[in-house]
Design an enzyme around this catalytic site. Structure first.
Site, PDB file in Angstrom:
ATOM      1  NE  ARG A   1      -0.771   9.285  -1.605  1.00 55.75           N
ATOM      2  CZ  ARG A   1      -0.627  10.372  -0.854  1.00 55.75           C
ATOM      3  NH1 ARG A   1      -0.081  11.458  -1.348  1.00 55.75           N
ATOM      4  NH2 ARG A   1      -1.040  10.375   0.396  1.00 55.75           N
TER       5      ARG A   1
ATOM      6  CD  GLU B   1       0.458  -5.244   5.699  1.00 58.00           C
ATOM      7  OE1 GLU B   1       0.672  -5.877   4.651  1.00 58.00           O
ATOM      8  OE2 GLU B   1       0.193  -4.028   5.712  1.00 58.00           O
TER       9      GLU B   1
ATOM     10  CB  CYS C   1      -0.992  -0.065   1.160  1.00 55.96           C
ATOM     11  SG  CYS C   1      -2.410   0.996   0.878  1.00 55.96           S
TER      12      CYS C   1
ATOM     13  CB  ILE D   1      -6.878   0.359   4.331  1.00 54.03           C
ATOM     14  CG1 ILE D   1      -7.338  -0.982   4.925  1.00 54.03           C
ATOM     15  CG2 ILE D   1      -7.193   1.518   5.284  1.00 54.03           C
ATOM     16  CD1 ILE D   1      -6.582  -1.407   6.173  1.00 54.03           C
TER      17      ILE D   1
ATOM     18  CG  HIS E   1      -2.818  -3.098   4.176  1.00 54.02           C
ATOM     19  ND1 HIS E   1      -1.806  -2.419   4.809  1.00 54.02           N
ATOM     20  CD2 HIS E   1      -3.625  -2.154   3.638  1.00 54.02           C
ATOM     21  CE1 HIS E   1      -1.989  -1.117   4.674  1.00 54.02           C
ATOM     22  NE2 HIS E   1      -3.092  -0.930   3.959  1.00 54.02           N
TER      23      HIS E   1
HETATM   24  N1  GLN Z   1      -3.691   6.385   1.191  1.00 52.19           N
HETATM   25  C1  GLN Z   1      -2.407   6.135   1.792  1.00 52.19           C
HETATM   26  C2  GLN Z   1      -1.325   6.944   1.065  1.00 52.19           C
HETATM   27  O1  GLN Z   1      -1.567   7.440   0.023  1.00 52.19           O
HETATM   28  C3  GLN Z   1      -2.058   4.670   1.733  1.00 52.19           C
HETATM   29  C4  GLN Z   1      -2.996   3.890   2.603  1.00 52.19           C
HETATM   30  C5  GLN Z   1      -2.456   2.630   3.161  1.00 52.19           C
HETATM   31  O2  GLN Z   1      -1.239   2.375   3.191  1.00 52.19           O
HETATM   32  N2  GLN Z   1      -3.364   1.825   3.637  1.00 52.19           N
HETATM   33  O3  GLN Z   1      -0.249   7.069   1.549  1.00 52.19           O
END
Ligand code: GLN
Length: 206
Positions: A118, A185, A86, A147, A183
């Protein structure tokens, strides 16, 4: 031989990645450990690195300030395996922009030949889980936890697509680097971490 995998511990879901790597090492019966790394002198002494999910602008800014960004770039360019989940994938990208605010001019490693969008699926409230097909780790679907997730909007031909969702690229590999929008993890499925740990083992044995 014992291998040491660093989890960049500046911000984000550090503990979850440490646990996943430790469990992957023990599942594979590999002698090694996962440790938190923050400073350049720690990054000198690892065989692989995980950049966790979190807030990419914060992780990138802190890593640039203490000099670890440059060392990670040097070591990964030199072949050390890296897994970015992410925000971690965003930091490894060549280019990043936000779906709503556009250009973010944030600190990036510029190691993965991808452009990331993003927050491509919306805000925190739009977070979700989805079953993904990731053939390199096996036939069983993988639970992707998204997320405020980015997507890979564009990539060069040397980037291998590992997974897509609704026609959007959400996991990639380029040589020694793996990046995921989601993610692993948090999935309670170690297959992506064991896949990564295997590449670290080959690198350490070289
Ligand atoms: N939206 C976050 C970013 O742009 C990333 C979100 C995440 O790692 N779950 O940094």
């Amino acid at each position: 031989m014992s291998i040491r995998i660093g989890v960049l511990a500046l911000q984000g879901d550090i503990e979850e990645n440490l646990n996943a790597v430790k469990r992957a090492l023990s599942t594979l019966s590999i002698d090694g450990d996962a440790i938190q790394v923050k400073y350049p002198e720690q990054i000198e002494h690892i065989d692989g690195i995980v950049i966790p999910g979190g807030e990419s602008t914060v992780i990138g800014t802190l890593a640039a300030l203490n000099g670890s960004l440059k060392l990670i770039r040097d070591r990964v360019s030199d072949g050390m395996p890296a897994l970015g989940t992410c925000a971690g994938m965003i930091i490894m990208a060549k280019k990043a922009y936000d779906r709503v605010v556009g250009e973010t001019r944030q600190k990036l490693l510029s190691l993965l030949d991808i452009t990331v969008e993003r927050n491509a699926f919306g805000r925190q409230i739009d977070s979700f889980e989805a079953h993904l097909s990731i053939p390199v780790i096996g036939k069983e679907p993988f639970k992707g936890v998204f997320i405020r997730a980015p997507i890979v909007k564009d990539h060069t031909d040397n980037v291998e697509v590992l997974a897509s969702l609704q026609g959007k690229v959400v996991a990639v590999k380029q040589g020694n680097i793996i990046g995921t929008s989601f993610h692993p993890e948090l999935a309670d499925d170690l297959r992506l971490h064991t896949y990564f740990v295997d590449t670290v083992l080959s690198y350490a044995k070289r």
